[in-house]
Structure formats: structure tokens, C-alpha cells
Write an enzyme that holds these catalytic residues in place. Structure first.
Site, PDB file in Angstrom:
ATOM      1  N   TRP A 137      -3.647  -4.779  -9.921  1.00 44.29           N
ATOM      2  CA  TRP A 137      -2.889  -4.315  -8.412  1.00 44.29           C
ATOM      3  C   TRP A 137      -3.379  -5.839  -7.895  1.00 44.29           C
ATOM      4  O   TRP A 137      -4.114  -6.504  -8.472  1.00 44.29           O
ATOM      5  CB  TRP A 137      -4.759  -4.202  -7.767  1.00 44.29           C
ATOM      6  CG  TRP A 137      -4.879  -3.492  -6.542  1.00 44.29           C
ATOM      7  CD1 TRP A 137      -3.960  -3.502  -5.985  1.00 44.29           C
ATOM      8  CD2 TRP A 137      -6.705  -4.240  -6.294  1.00 44.29           C
ATOM      9  NE1 TRP A 137      -4.585  -4.146  -4.246  1.00 44.29           N
ATOM     10  CE2 TRP A 137      -6.217  -4.222  -4.966  1.00 44.29           C
ATOM     11  CE3 TRP A 137      -7.615  -4.861  -6.726  1.00 44.29           C
ATOM     12  CZ2 TRP A 137      -7.419  -4.396  -3.891  1.00 44.29           C
ATOM     13  CZ3 TRP A 137      -8.749  -4.794  -5.846  1.00 44.29           C
ATOM     14  CH2 TRP A 137      -8.292  -4.574  -4.596  1.00 44.29           C
ATOM     15  N   ASP A 218     -11.739   0.203 -12.959  1.00 47.47           N
ATOM     16  CA  ASP A 218     -11.709   0.174 -11.935  1.00 47.47           C
ATOM     17  C   ASP A 218     -10.862   1.885 -11.669  1.00 47.47           C
ATOM     18  O   ASP A 218     -10.400   2.469 -11.893  1.00 47.47           O
ATOM     19  CB  ASP A 218     -10.197  -0.762 -11.485  1.00 47.47           C
ATOM     20  CG  ASP A 218     -10.079  -0.916  -9.531  1.00 47.47           C
ATOM     21  OD1 ASP A 218      -9.784  -1.509  -9.622  1.00 47.47           O
ATOM     22  OD2 ASP A 218     -10.705  -0.373  -9.517  1.00 47.47           O
ATOM     23  N   LYS A 254     -10.381   5.843  -0.708  1.00 44.84           N
ATOM     24  CA  LYS A 254      -9.108   6.324  -1.168  1.00 44.84           C
ATOM     25  C   LYS A 254      -9.366   8.424  -0.828  1.00 44.84           C
ATOM     26  O   LYS A 254      -8.765   9.041  -0.183  1.00 44.84           O
ATOM     27  CB  LYS A 254      -8.312   6.395  -1.695  1.00 44.84           C
ATOM     28  CG  LYS A 254      -7.318   5.485  -1.798  1.00 44.84           C
ATOM     29  CD  LYS A 254      -8.617   4.205  -1.920  1.00 44.84           C
ATOM     30  CE  LYS A 254      -7.391   2.776  -2.026  1.00 44.84           C
ATOM     31  NZ  LYS A 254      -8.220   1.406  -2.246  1.00 44.84           N
TER      32      LYS A 254
HETATM   33  C1  LIG Z   1      -6.773  -0.417  -8.270  1.00 43.73           C
HETATM   34  C2  LIG Z   1      -7.143  -0.637  -6.982  1.00 43.73           C
HETATM   35  N1  LIG Z   1      -8.632  -1.028  -6.750  1.00 43.73           N
HETATM   36  C3  LIG Z   1      -9.531  -1.101  -5.701  1.00 43.73           C
HETATM   37  C4  LIG Z   1      -8.993  -0.874  -4.880  1.00 43.73           C
HETATM   38  C5  LIG Z   1      -9.749  -1.759  -3.115  1.00 43.73           C
HETATM   39  O1  LIG Z   1      -9.857  -0.682  -2.607  1.00 43.73           O
HETATM   40  P1  LIG Z   1     -11.318  -0.561  -1.967  1.00 43.73           P
HETATM   41  O2  LIG Z   1     -10.763  -0.392  -0.348  1.00 43.73           O
HETATM   42  O3  LIG Z   1     -11.781  -1.419  -1.957  1.00 43.73           O
HETATM   43  O4  LIG Z   1     -12.368   0.283  -1.872  1.00 43.73           O
HETATM   44  C6  LIG Z   1      -7.486  -0.779  -4.862  1.00 43.73           C
HETATM   45  C7  LIG Z   1      -6.926  -0.852  -3.347  1.00 43.73           C
HETATM   46  N2  LIG Z   1      -5.482  -1.005  -2.706  1.00 43.73           N
HETATM   47  C8  LIG Z   1      -4.346  -0.636  -1.698  1.00 43.73           C
HETATM   48  C9  LIG Z   1      -5.445  -2.087  -0.872  1.00 43.73           C
HETATM   49  C10 LIG Z   1      -4.485  -2.808  -0.128  1.00 43.73           C
HETATM   50  O5  LIG Z   1      -4.148  -3.615  -1.887  1.00 43.73           O
HETATM   51  O6  LIG Z   1      -5.023  -3.625   0.783  1.00 43.73           O
HETATM   52  C11 LIG Z   1      -3.505  -1.090  -2.116  1.00 43.73           C
HETATM   53  O7  LIG Z   1      -2.888  -0.977  -3.720  1.00 43.73           O
HETATM   54  O8  LIG Z   1      -2.080  -0.822  -0.992  1.00 43.73           O
HETATM   55  C12 LIG Z   1      -6.869  -0.723  -5.141  1.00 43.73           C
HETATM   56  O9  LIG Z   1      -5.433  -0.012  -5.197  1.00 43.73           O
END
Ligand SMILES: Cc1[nH+]cc(COP(=O)(O)O)c(/C=N/[C@@H](CC(=O)O)C(=O)O)c1O
Length: 405
Positions: A137, A218, A254
Site C-alpha cells: 500500500w 495490516d 471498508k
Molecule cells: C492495505 C491498507 N491498509 C490501510 C489502509 C487505510 O485505510 P483506513 O481508511 O485508514 O482504515 C488502506 C487504504 N487504502 C485505500 C485508501 C487510500 O489509500 O487512499 C486505497 O488503497 O485506495 C489499505 O489499502
């Protein structure tokens, strides 16, 4: 002496990560049929964000509860949320929970959980090297570097097979210094959509434990990958079952559609109740000067749903519905590409799992598709399958065909 504004503009150079540039390019594109496949957020068949029905019911229930107030939560968040969130990832029958070896604190979604965990490790863990998958990520390296850890990579993706470079992964983990931290995405790997099999997870667990590495999971997509909360937690539960230590960053962005509520949790599984108590105290010292206490609303929604068996069941049904729609988009895109006779093996589209598909398209092709077909994905060729619908699959398949031939 420099004028203050001069200092500021020194820092506001071209710092936008590549995916933000994509998002702005898409936002500024006036084309009425543009397609944004760059952000990892679920969209319905109509292309709209989704508020789960069970979330609306939980919010209604909270709004009607006059005993609810807006006072500060404790530094570690809503106690019921922490308890229920830990059970969700570790399982109801977790020995670690029974032995009180688990510390869980509410954090600002997955990102906040990763950051608090990283700050804690930078202060207290004997090794400051953290290994992340290559690729991973896009935000991982910044989170860990800014926390004071030194980021290294282990092989994860094989561009030749468009699959897992399992041998390379094991070799790199085997070569890591003892005590190094290893970031493992629990399921629905971002950006590749490729997860180890359970047999491969067991081999990863053995090498991590034999080398004395510290796993940091994660867990951003539990239930979103397979549609089953328990199946998507198997990798984490394998490690916790062996009695060793691990950290787990949990997100409800998500799987409960609570992106903007910023609700998640950091869980640290320790080797004893006494260590857990000390870890908890040190985590409070990280959080208080960072953001004092976490927000109340998202935690209250999640707690309301996890506490009520009917609402929990309804949530699992809606969650499976989201996962199934994404799986159906994979199948439809694969069939549309096949129907066009696009050269190459595109079976990775249906073999990969979770929100994303790592198409294998290169940056030149990605930029061409944005310009000629108004289709936007990250420059590494990652598409968010959740951004697709039956209506837009043909548009993407045409663009891929044109970009490849
Ligand atoms: C693997 C992974 N870990 C953590 C997060 C963070 O999620 P949170 O909303 O803080 O719970 C994301 C978000 N990914 C998407 C959002 C972004 O990067 O803007 C994405 O990959 O699009 C991930 O893809």
C-alpha cells in the site's frame, strides 16, 4: 532572513504521491463518461458510495438514545468497541484473549492504528527495521518512516507470473535480521490482490517465528475479500494461536463502509498479562500527545452493530453482498477481455482477491488509457474493482484491448 512564505513554499514542492495526481487528473477531466478506478472505496452498481442499511439503523438507534453524550472518550477509546473488535479479528475462542495477553486500543482507522503501532515500536522495540512487501500500500513507507522506523522490502509480486513470488518472499524473510518487524497484509493484498494460501501462510509463520521476526498485520479488508469475516482472519489467527507476539491494525472503513468515521483499532498480542499491562500504559503515552482521545461516533456505530446479534447478522449479509459484487466484476471483466481476444493471459483478474486487481498494465499504457479513454487507475496498473459496474466493464475492456494491441 527568509520571508516566512518563502520557507513554506520550499516545502510545498511536488510532494503529491502518484495516486493523488491521478485523482486530481480524474477530478479535473470534464468527460461525462470518465471512470475513476484509482481509489480503494466501494461503489454500488450505480457508481455511488454505499452507506450500509445496518449502519443507518445503528445511527438511528444512537440518535434516539438520550443517554448518549459527546464527552471525551478515554485515551484508548470506547471499551466495548475494543473488546468486540478484538474478538472479531482473534475469534471468540482465542486463547490469547482468555489469558488476558491482548491489548486493544481504538485508533483513527487502519492508518491511525498503523501509525500508533509504529510510533510505539520505534520507541520500545529493539529493532527499528520494518520489512514491507514489494509492492505494498502506497502509504506504508511514509507511515513507518515518519514514525522513525527504517523501511526495507521483501519480494512479494512476480511480474512474470503475475502471482506471488513465494520463494523470494521466504528468502528475504529468512535473510532479515532477528527481531525485525514484518508487515503482513492479512487478506486482499493492496495493490496486487494476491494472498498466500493457508499452506503458504503456515510456512511464512514458521520462518517468522524461527527468525524471531515481529509480525505487524495490516487487516484493512476483513470480510471484504472472501465475504467471510472468519476466512479473512485465518492468517492472523494462525500466528496468534502459536502463542507468539504480533501487532494487528484493524479498519472498519471498508468492511462497514465507515471510511469517513475513521474507526479502527490497534491490537498487540503479548506473551503475558503483565507485559500486556505495561504495553497498554506505553500506548496511552503515544496517543495522548498525538490526538488526545479518538472520536466517538464511528466507535458507537460499530459497537451497536457488533453487540446486537441480529444487526451483526445483517451486517455480514451486506458485507458478503459487497464482496460478491466485486467478485462478479472480476468475472465480467475477464469474460469481456476474453471476448475481445485481447492478447495475453488475463486469468489473474479472476485469481486475485479483494478490492484491487493488479492488471499488469504499465505506466505508459495507464497514461494512454486516461488520455484516450478517460479511465483512471494508479500508475502501477492497479484498478479498484469496486469502482466498476456491469455498465462500465465494456468501456474498460475496450480500453485495455486498445492499449495492448
Ligand atoms: C492495505 C491498507 N491498509 C490501510 C489502509 C487505510 O485505510 P483506513 O481508511 O485508514 O482504515 C488502506 C487504504 N487504502 C485505500 C485508501 C487510500 O489509500 O487512499 C486505497 O488503497 O485506495 C489499505 O489499502
Amino acid at each position: 532572513d527568509l520571508h516566512p512564505s518563502y520557507l513554506l513554499c520550499c516545502f510545498f514542492g511536488p510532494i503529491l504521491p502518484f495516486y493523488e495526481r491521478v485523482i486530481f487528473a480524474c477530478r479535473d477531466d470534464p468527460c461525462p463518461v470518465k471512470l475513476n478506478l484509482s481509489v480503494g472505496a466501494y461503489r454500488t452498481e450505480e457508481g455511488k458510495p454505499l452507506v450500509l442499511e445496518v449502519v443507518r439503523r445503528a445511527e438511528q438507534q444512537l440518535a434516539n438514545d438520550r443517554s448518549c453524550d459527546k464527552g471525551y472518550l478515554p485515551i484508548d477509546g470506547l471499551a466495548d468497541f475494543n473488546k468486540l473488535g478484538a474478538k472479531l479479528i482473534l475469534g471468540d475462542d482465542s486463547h490469547a484473549l482468555e489469558e488476558n495477553r491482548v491489548v486493544t486500543i481504538q485508533c483513527l482507522s487502519g492508518t491511525g492504528s498503523l501509525r500508533v503501532g509504529a510510533e510505539f515500536l520505534a520507541k520500545h522495540h529493539q529493532q527499528s527495521v520494518i520489512y514491507v512487501p514489494n509492492p505494498t500500500w502506497g502509504n506504508h513507507p511514509s507511515i513507518f518512516t515518519l514514525a522513525g522506523l527504517s523501511v526495507q522490502y521483501f519480494r512479494y509480486y512476480d511480474p512474470q507470473t503475475r502471482g506471488l513470488d513465494f520463494e523470494g518472499m521466504l528468502e528475504d524473510l529468512g535473510a532479515a535480521p532477528s527481531g525485525a518487524i514484518v508487515v503482513l497484509q492479512a487478506c486482499a493484498h493492496n495493490p496486487t490482490g494476491i494472498d498466500p494460501t493457508l499452506e503458504q501462510w503456515e510456512q511464512i509463520r514458521q520462518i517468522v517465528r524461527s527468525k524471531g521476526l515481529l509480525p505487524f498485520f495490516d487487516n484493512a479488508y476483513q470480510g471484504f475479500a472472501s465475504g467471510s469475516l472468519d476466512s479473512d482472519a485465518q492468517s492472523v489467527r494462525m500466528f496468534v494461536a502459536d502463542g507468539g507476539e504480533c501487532l494487528i491494525a484493524q479498519s472498519f472503513a471498508k468492511n462497514m463502509g465507515l471510511y469517513g468515521e475513521r474507526i479502527g483499532a490497534l491490537t498487540i498480542v503479548c506473551t503475558s498479562e503483565d507485559v500486556a499491562r505495561k504495553v497498554h500504559g506505553q500506548l496511552l503515552l503515544v496517543v495522548r500527545p498525538m490526538y488526545l482521545t479518538p472520536p466517538i461516533h464511528g466507535a458507537s456505530i460499530v459497537t451497536t452493530i457488533l453487540k446486537n446479534s441480529d444487526m451483526y447478522k445483517d451486517w455480514t449479509i451486506e458485507l458478503k453482498g459487497m464482496a460478491d459484487r466485486i467478485i462478479s466484476m472480476r468475472q465480467q471483466l475477464y469474460e469481456a477481455i476474453q471476448a475481445r481476444g485481447t492478447p495475453g493471459d488475463w486469468s489473474h483478474i479472476i485469481k486475485q482477491i479483494g478490492m484491487f486487481s493488479f492488471t499488469g498494465l504499465n505506466e505508459k499504457q495507464v497514461r494512454w488509457m486516461a488520455k484516450e479513454y478517460h479511465i483512471y487507475m494508479t500508475y502501477d496498473g492497479r484498478i479498484s474493482m469496486a469502482g466498476l459496474s456491469s455498465k462500465t466493464v465494456p468501456q474498460l475492456a475496450d480500453a485495455i484491448h486498445a492499449a495492448i494491441t
